[in-house]
Design a protein around this motif. Structure first.
Motif, PDB file in Angstrom:
ATOM      1  N   PHE A  58       0.965  -0.970  -0.032  1.00  0.00           N
ATOM      2  CA  PHE A  58       0.367   0.090  -0.392  1.00  0.00           C
ATOM      3  C   PHE A  58       0.572   1.688   0.244  1.00  0.00           C
ATOM      4  O   PHE A  58       1.769   1.094   1.024  1.00  0.00           O
ATOM      5  CB  PHE A  58      -0.865  -0.514   0.600  1.00  0.00           C
ATOM      6  N   TRP A  59       1.514   2.329  -0.957  1.00  0.00           N
ATOM      7  CA  TRP A  59       1.421   3.614  -1.434  1.00  0.00           C
ATOM      8  C   TRP A  59       0.162   4.734  -0.621  1.00  0.00           C
ATOM      9  O   TRP A  59      -0.869   4.452  -1.143  1.00  0.00           O
ATOM     10  CB  TRP A  59       1.902   3.573  -2.699  1.00  0.00           C
ATOM     11  N   SER A  60       0.637   5.370   0.144  1.00  0.00           N
ATOM     12  CA  SER A  60       0.326   5.781   0.915  1.00  0.00           C
ATOM     13  C   SER A  60      -0.495   7.005  -0.009  1.00  0.00           C
ATOM     14  O   SER A  60      -2.101   7.679  -0.214  1.00  0.00           O
ATOM     15  CB  SER A  60       0.467   6.852   2.045  1.00  0.00           C
ATOM     16  N   ARG A  61       0.737   7.389  -0.963  1.00  0.00           N
ATOM     17  CA  ARG A  61       0.053   8.970  -2.278  1.00  0.00           C
ATOM     18  C   ARG A  61      -1.226   8.281  -3.480  1.00  0.00           C
ATOM     19  O   ARG A  61      -1.861   8.993  -3.455  1.00  0.00           O
ATOM     20  CB  ARG A  61       1.454   9.255  -2.691  1.00  0.00           C
ATOM     21  N   SER A  62      -0.862   6.531  -4.176  1.00  0.00           N
ATOM     22  CA  SER A  62      -2.043   6.284  -4.877  1.00  0.00           C
ATOM     23  C   SER A  62      -3.204   6.113  -3.736  1.00  0.00           C
ATOM     24  O   SER A  62      -4.322   6.613  -4.464  1.00  0.00           O
ATOM     25  CB  SER A  62      -0.734   4.873  -5.321  1.00  0.00           C
ATOM     26  N   ILE A  63      -2.584   5.195  -2.487  1.00  0.00           N
ATOM     27  CA  ILE A  63      -4.648   6.143  -2.204  1.00  0.00           C
ATOM     28  C   ILE A  63      -4.415   7.307  -1.845  1.00  0.00           C
ATOM     29  O   ILE A  63      -6.155   7.080  -1.892  1.00  0.00           O
ATOM     30  CB  ILE A  63      -4.545   5.207  -0.800  1.00  0.00           C
ATOM     31  N   GLY A  64      -4.556   8.461  -1.783  1.00  0.00           N
ATOM     32  CA  GLY A  64      -4.733   9.612  -2.185  1.00  0.00           C
ATOM     33  C   GLY A  64      -5.283  10.420  -2.803  1.00  0.00           C
ATOM     34  O   GLY A  64      -6.185  10.479  -3.169  1.00  0.00           O
ATOM     35  N   TRP A  65      -4.591   9.971  -4.188  1.00  0.00           N
ATOM     36  CA  TRP A  65      -4.945  10.100  -5.124  1.00  0.00           C
ATOM     37  C   TRP A  65      -6.554   9.955  -5.186  1.00  0.00           C
ATOM     38  O   TRP A  65      -7.532  10.346  -6.108  1.00  0.00           O
ATOM     39  CB  TRP A  65      -4.072   9.694  -6.543  1.00  0.00           C
ATOM     40  N   TYR A  66      -7.071   8.631  -5.145  1.00  0.00           N
ATOM     41  CA  TYR A  66      -8.030   7.917  -5.371  1.00  0.00           C
ATOM     42  C   TYR A  66      -9.147   8.560  -4.249  1.00  0.00           C
ATOM     43  O   TYR A  66      -9.872   8.920  -4.560  1.00  0.00           O
ATOM     44  CB  TYR A  66      -7.536   6.025  -4.631  1.00  0.00           C
ATOM     45  N   MET A  67      -8.963   9.393  -3.093  1.00  0.00           N
ATOM     46  CA  MET A  67      -9.334   9.852  -2.430  1.00  0.00           C
ATOM     47  C   MET A  67      -9.252  10.960  -3.311  1.00  0.00           C
ATOM     48  O   MET A  67     -11.319  11.406  -2.736  1.00  0.00           O
ATOM     49  CB  MET A  67      -8.502   9.893  -0.979  1.00  0.00           C
ATOM     50  N   MET A  68      -8.806  11.848  -3.289  1.00  0.00           N
ATOM     51  CA  MET A  68      -8.721  13.018  -4.172  1.00  0.00           C
ATOM     52  C   MET A  68     -10.297  13.134  -5.140  1.00  0.00           C
ATOM     53  O   MET A  68     -10.595  14.068  -5.571  1.00  0.00           O
ATOM     54  CB  MET A  68      -7.286  13.831  -4.353  1.00  0.00           C
ATOM     55  N   ALA A  69      -9.076  11.595  -6.294  1.00  0.00           N
ATOM     56  CA  ALA A  69     -10.483  11.716  -7.612  1.00  0.00           C
ATOM     57  C   ALA A  69     -12.336  11.520  -6.608  1.00  0.00           C
ATOM     58  O   ALA A  69     -12.674  12.004  -7.839  1.00  0.00           O
ATOM     59  CB  ALA A  69     -10.316  10.385  -7.856  1.00  0.00           C
ATOM     60  N   ILE A  70     -12.153  10.979  -5.754  1.00  0.00           N
ATOM     61  CA  ILE A  70     -13.424  10.706  -5.087  1.00  0.00           C
ATOM     62  C   ILE A  70     -14.526  12.179  -4.790  1.00  0.00           C
ATOM     63  O   ILE A  70     -15.305  12.403  -5.621  1.00  0.00           O
ATOM     64  CB  ILE A  70     -13.915   9.259  -4.278  1.00  0.00           C
ATOM     65  N   VAL A  71     -13.412  13.234  -3.367  1.00  0.00           N
ATOM     66  CA  VAL A  71     -13.834  13.876  -3.753  1.00  0.00           C
ATOM     67  C   VAL A  71     -14.135  15.290  -4.491  1.00  0.00           C
ATOM     68  O   VAL A  71     -14.654  16.156  -4.340  1.00  0.00           O
ATOM     69  CB  VAL A  71     -13.670  14.364  -2.474  1.00  0.00           C
ATOM     70  N   ASP A  72     -13.489  15.308  -5.505  1.00  0.00           N
ATOM     71  CA  ASP A  72     -13.550  16.241  -7.324  1.00  0.00           C
ATOM     72  C   ASP A  72     -14.566  15.944  -7.827  1.00  0.00           C
ATOM     73  O   ASP A  72     -15.267  16.825  -8.278  1.00  0.00           O
ATOM     74  CB  ASP A  72     -12.418  16.208  -7.889  1.00  0.00           C
ATOM     75  N   VAL A  73     -15.226  14.094  -7.864  1.00  0.00           N
ATOM     76  CA  VAL A  73     -15.570  13.552  -8.990  1.00  0.00           C
ATOM     77  C   VAL A  73     -17.285  14.012  -8.676  1.00  0.00           C
ATOM     78  O   VAL A  73     -17.972  14.507  -9.406  1.00  0.00           O
ATOM     79  CB  VAL A  73     -15.490  12.069  -9.323  1.00  0.00           C
ATOM     80  N   LEU A  74     -16.989  13.747  -6.784  1.00  0.00           N
ATOM     81  CA  LEU A  74     -18.667  14.063  -6.819  1.00  0.00           C
ATOM     82  C   LEU A  74     -18.998  15.936  -7.292  1.00  0.00           C
ATOM     83  O   LEU A  74     -20.335  15.940  -6.681  1.00  0.00           O
ATOM     84  CB  LEU A  74     -18.408  14.466  -5.018  1.00  0.00           C
ATOM     85  N   ASP A  75     -17.637  16.722  -7.346  1.00  0.00           N
ATOM     86  CA  ASP A  75     -18.525  17.594  -7.178  1.00  0.00           C
ATOM     87  C   ASP A  75     -19.374  17.961  -8.852  1.00  0.00           C
ATOM     88  O   ASP A  75     -20.170  18.697  -8.463  1.00  0.00           O
ATOM     89  CB  ASP A  75     -17.194  18.323  -7.858  1.00  0.00           C
ATOM     90  N   PHE A  76     -19.370  16.841  -9.806  1.00  0.00           N
ATOM     91  CA  PHE A  76     -19.708  16.945 -10.984  1.00  0.00           C
ATOM     92  C   PHE A  76     -20.638  15.813 -11.088  1.00  0.00           C
ATOM     93  O   PHE A  76     -22.032  16.330 -11.990  1.00  0.00           O
ATOM     94  CB  PHE A  76     -18.812  17.051 -12.008  1.00  0.00           C
TER      95      PHE A  76
END
Length: 386
Positions: free
Chosen positions: A222-240
């Protein structure tokens, strides 16, 4: 008298500096380090890549907060340089099918809205066209790159998802929302680890890569930044993503579950997260800033938007203060820097094969002021108005 005036001016300058918001100070600091936006990510030549877009997206948010034209001009000058009169983009080759190239397209939405220049609309459409023919797994997940066949990396979810979701909204391409949601849900299907609640960095559908488990196709850590990318993708996708979209509840549930999972792996002393997420006590592992700030951003935005319990806003605010203490420093020229950034990490490749081992993740260079920390830090500071 002269010495007194100098002293008073110095005190005033110091107080004024510290009175400024963190997002202003960090944006100004990074613009000072990179007088032209194409210089971001330590670049020596022109490049259209995700790191540039990440930082410039954050700087556009500073412009929205301050209405100071220097921030918009910084980003516009880059777009003006990179986007040709016919809408083609310098250094961008769509048929390379590199998902990283899509993220920077997000800066063109506000620039197009402000300028109405047709070339920016053409450039946006060009990036959308890449994703129409981008290679996929059998279930429809985008390959990370053409040169990484059959592979899904968590990083790629951020590179294309928010862009495509915004494109769908701006262009009334409603069917595209289903495709964006599919990407997020497929990651839950194939990269999730039920034991930890975390997500593995990569998955090889073909099981051919040396880093891939022969049964599951998963990378080993598990690489923290990769998980961070996934989480940011979710919260930003939900904007639209429309409020009534059928997959919205499932996507929010993924965010909720993952937010709880990462909370279990914080360092007890600093509140931050390690490079290899679940192995904090292992020799050589280190507290890493890019993954940490991505987690904090996702907690804060998720709570502010109502996707997460309000307790995560408190957790996020506390973690933000801990991040300042652990990773942010003031330089001699009063600029701000962020320390302990993993410069890069990936899987496979032809040269210096990246095997996904613990030893690999801790071996990549660590540097200050990597854009993958700067951008999320500015965006988090904007959310908190700090």
């Amino acid at each position: 008298m002269k010495k007194l005036i100098i002293l008073l001016f110095s005190v005033f300058f110091t107080l004024h500096t510290f009175a400024q918001k963190n997002y202003i100070r960090m944006a100004d600091s990074d613009m000072k380090r990179n007088p032209e936006a194409w210089m971001l990510d330590f670049s020596k030549t022109l490049k259209w890549n995700y790191c540039h877009g990440l930082v410039m997206q954050s700087i556009l948010q500073v412009y929205d907060k301050t209405d100071n034209a220097k921030y918009y001009d910084y980003v516009y000058d880059y777009a003006d340089t990179m986007v040709n009169a016919d809408g083609t983009i310098k250094t961008y080759k769509p048929l390379e099918y590199n998902i990283d190239r899509i993220n920077t397209g997000k800066i063109l939405f506000p620039i197009l809205a402000k300028t109405k220049e047709e070339r920016f609309k053409i450039a946006l459409d060009l990036q959308r066209e890449q994703m129409r023919t981008h290679p996929r797994t059998k279930d429809g997940s985008f390959w990370h790159k053409k040169v990484y066949p059959h592979q899904v990396w968590l990083d790629g979810l951020y590179m294309a998802g928010p862009f495509l979701a915004q494109y769908a909204k701006e262009n009334n391409e409603t069917a595209l929302y289903d495709d964006v949601a599919l990407q997020i849900l497929d990651v839950r299907k194939y990269l999730y680890d039920p034991k930890t609640g975390l997500y593995f960095h990569g998955w090889d559908e073909s099981r051919q890569q040396r880093w891939a488990d022969p049964k599951t196709g998963l990378s080993p850590h598990f690489w923290s930044r990769s998980i961070g990318w996934y989480m940011m993708a979710i919260v930003d996708v939900l904007d639209f993503l429309p409020e009534d979209h059928k997959d919205r509840p499932a996507i929010i549930k993924i965010l909720q579950e993952l937010s709880g999972s990462i909370a279990k792996f914080r360092d007890t002393e600093t509140g931050m997260w390690y490079q290899v997420t679940d192995l904090g006590g292992r020799e050589g592992n280190y507290l890493e800033s890019t993954g940490s700030i991505m987690f904090i951003y996702s907690w804060i935005k998720g709570a502010q938007k109502g996707y997460l319990d309000k307790g995560y806003l408190t957790k996020g605010e506390q973690a933000y203060e801990q991040f300042l203490k652990r990773f942010v420093k003031q330089e001699a020229d009063r600029s701000l820097s962020i320390t302990d950034c993993c410069s890069v990490a990936g899987l496979g490749g032809e040269k210096n094969y990246r095997d996904g081992s613990f030893e690999y993740y801790i071996s990549e260079p660590v540097r200050d002021n990597d854009p993958k920390a700067i951008g999320p830090f500015i965006m988090t500071s904007v959310l908190l108005d700090q």
